[in-house]
Design a protein around this motif. Structure first.
Motif, PDB file in Angstrom:
ATOM      1  N   CYS A  47     -24.673 -28.997 -13.401  1.00 17.84           N
ATOM      2  CA  CYS A  47     -23.619 -30.006 -13.239  1.00 17.84           C
ATOM      3  C   CYS A  47     -22.752 -29.673 -12.018  1.00 17.84           C
ATOM      4  O   CYS A  47     -22.290 -28.545 -11.867  1.00 17.84           O
ATOM      5  N   CYS A  49     -19.913 -30.588 -11.486  1.00 15.66           N
ATOM      6  CA  CYS A  49     -18.502 -30.534 -11.869  1.00 15.66           C
ATOM      7  C   CYS A  49     -18.135 -29.154 -12.413  1.00 15.66           C
ATOM      8  O   CYS A  49     -17.181 -28.533 -11.967  1.00 15.66           O
ATOM      9  N   CYS A  50     -18.927 -28.675 -13.393  1.00 15.57           N
ATOM     10  CA  CYS A  50     -18.549 -27.424 -14.062  1.00 15.57           C
ATOM     11  C   CYS A  50     -19.547 -26.295 -13.805  1.00 15.57           C
ATOM     12  O   CYS A  50     -19.279 -25.150 -14.142  1.00 15.57           O
ATOM     13  N   CYS A  86     -24.071 -33.827 -18.818  1.00 10.97           N
ATOM     14  CA  CYS A  86     -23.349 -32.584 -19.124  1.00 10.97           C
ATOM     15  C   CYS A  86     -22.531 -32.776 -20.388  1.00 10.97           C
ATOM     16  O   CYS A  86     -21.864 -33.790 -20.549  1.00 10.97           O
ATOM     17  N   CYS A  89     -18.756 -32.738 -19.117  1.00 10.19           N
ATOM     18  CA  CYS A  89     -18.254 -33.631 -18.072  1.00 10.19           C
ATOM     19  C   CYS A  89     -18.840 -35.042 -18.137  1.00 10.19           C
ATOM     20  O   CYS A  89     -18.444 -35.910 -17.382  1.00 10.19           O
TER      21      CYS A  89
HETATM   22 ZN   LIG Z   1     -20.190 -30.294 -16.323  1.00 13.26          ZN
END
Ligand SMILES: [Zn+2]
Length: 417
Positions: A47, A49-50, A86, A89
């Motif tokens: 991911c 994002c994370c 995810c 997210c």
């Molecule tokens: Zn994520």
């Protein structure tokens, strides 16, 4: 040996495989090497994002990533980015290890171009590798931003603060650089040269960092002095020799310019072409310049000659080892120069008297930091700001300065090209 073997050697990433490279063509019909990348079977995407793994939600259209050119061929990687489901997210694009964010330039190419940009102009790098100025700029920016995020400033104790002129007109930058630990590097730079500019830099550095500074070196610029006093509470404030010598040289040059103009009106061009004769150190003069200096030395009625003699006398000040005797000498010199009837010199004396303590700090501190560093950094920064690399804006200049003088850590790759 196959190209694929080579690629696996220099650019191996867990979870991804290279397909067989083949020739393709770019928009202009030029031949290039194209390599498709696909995820290894049953591997999970990461991911963006994370950074956690997630199962594939769907695929985005195929994206191109520029790679390091090989034997005159452009090399591109093609990859269909996955979107990841995810659990933290939601549905997000995956993050790939060979490129940063949305950049179409692979890390390897960015580092490769940025490396060349240290020895060639950006334009030249763009031409040589056929990528254009903007790709080079983006690459340098990526490397610089990565370095700025990773660098460690915790052992900085001595700093220099300077104002640097740049571009056309009255534009200035405030720069802060490191003067200790054998490292000369640019630490901060900001637009303008007022107290707010320096305040902003120190805000960014943080209060703890400010309190750890033991020596700070500036020129006579009042705006900085105020901020230094207020915020660098544990620092000894030094006026460096370099700034003082520069100021004195300016005064001598002013005397010469005024006098030369006066003489020109009378039809005498005794001081023509003498600028550097009076400015350079005697030991650096060319033979012709030495002869010119000798030619005017006996004409003590010339204000320029008297100013030059005062300057020479001032040199002795730096030779003292005892601050006590140095201070006595400075005062004596100031008293004499004040009676010289040379207005620019008298102005210099006034400045010296106003900053006497900061000047004397130079004697206290010179064991801790090397004074030549101030001059060296000032020169380098000036050189870069003056170079016509096509630095269209302040933001570009800032990246260029950090790239050349930041001594920044660089992203690590499996292979250096
Ligand atoms: Zn994520």
């Amino acid at each position: 040996m196959q190209l694929k073997t080579l690629l696996n050697r220099v650019e191996k990433h867990k979870g991804f495989v290279f397909e067989m490279p083949c020739f393709g063509a770019d928009e202009a019909g030029r031949e290039r090497i194209e390599v498709r990348v696909r995820p290894r079977a049953r591997s999970k995407g990461v991911c963006s994002c994370c950074g956690g793994p997630g199962s594939t939600y769907d695929h985005l259209p195929e994206r191109r990533f520029d790679y390091v050119p090989l034997w005159g061929f452009a090399v591109v990687l093609w990859y269909r980015m996955r979107r990841i489901d995810c659990k933290d997210c939601g549905v997000k694009a995956e993050c790939v290890p060979w490129a940063a964010g949305k950049s179409p330039v692979t890390r390897s190419l960015a580092l490769f171009l940025a490396d060349w940009a240290k020895v060639l102009s950006w334009q030249e790098v763009g031409r040589r590798f056929d990528v254009g100025w903007h790709r080079v700029f983006e690459s340098v920016r990526y490397v610089v931003e990565w370095g700025l995020a990773q660098r460690d400033l915790s052992d900085v104790r001595a700093i220099g603060i300077d104002e640097v002129h740049f571009g056309k007109g009255q534009k200035y930058l405030t720069v802060v650089y490191q003067l200790c630990g054998g490292v000369r590097r640019l630490l901060f730079v900001t637009k303008r040269h007022d107290s707010a500019a320096l305040d902003a830099i120190l805000d960014e550095a943080g209060e703890d960092w400010c309190l750890g500074i033991t020596h700070v070196c500036t020129d006579m610029w009042r705006a900085y002095r105020k901020v230094v006093r207020k915020r660098l509470l544990n620092a000894m404030h030094i006026l460096d020799r370099f700034h003082i010598v520069k100021l004195l040289n300016d005064a001598v040059d002013q005397v010469r310019r005024q006098e030369a103009a006066r003489l020109r009106k009378l039809g005498v061009d005794l001081l023509k072409g003498m600028k550097y004769v009076f400015l350079k150190r005697p030991e650096n003069l060319t033979e012709n310049q030495q002869a010119a200096l000798k030619g005017v030395m006996n004409k003590r009625w010339l204000a320029s000659v008297r100013a030059w003699l005062w300057k020479q006398k001032f040199q002795l000040f730096w030779e003292y080892t005892s601050p006590y005797w140095a201070r006595r000498y400075l005062r004596q010199w100031c008293k004499g120069a004040m009676r010289s009837r040379l207005v620019p010199l008298k102005r210099f004396v006034t400045t010296m008297r106003r900053h006497e303590d900061l000047i004397m700090n130079w004697f206290e501190a010179r064991k801790t930091y090397s004074s030549g560093a101030v001059e060296g950094m000032n020169r380098k920064i000036n050189l870069i700001t003056r170079k016509a690399y096509g630095y269209r804006s302040y933001d570009v200049l800032k990246i260029a300065l950090f790239h050349a003088l930041g001594h920044l850590p660089e992203p690590e790759l499996t292979h250096r090209f």
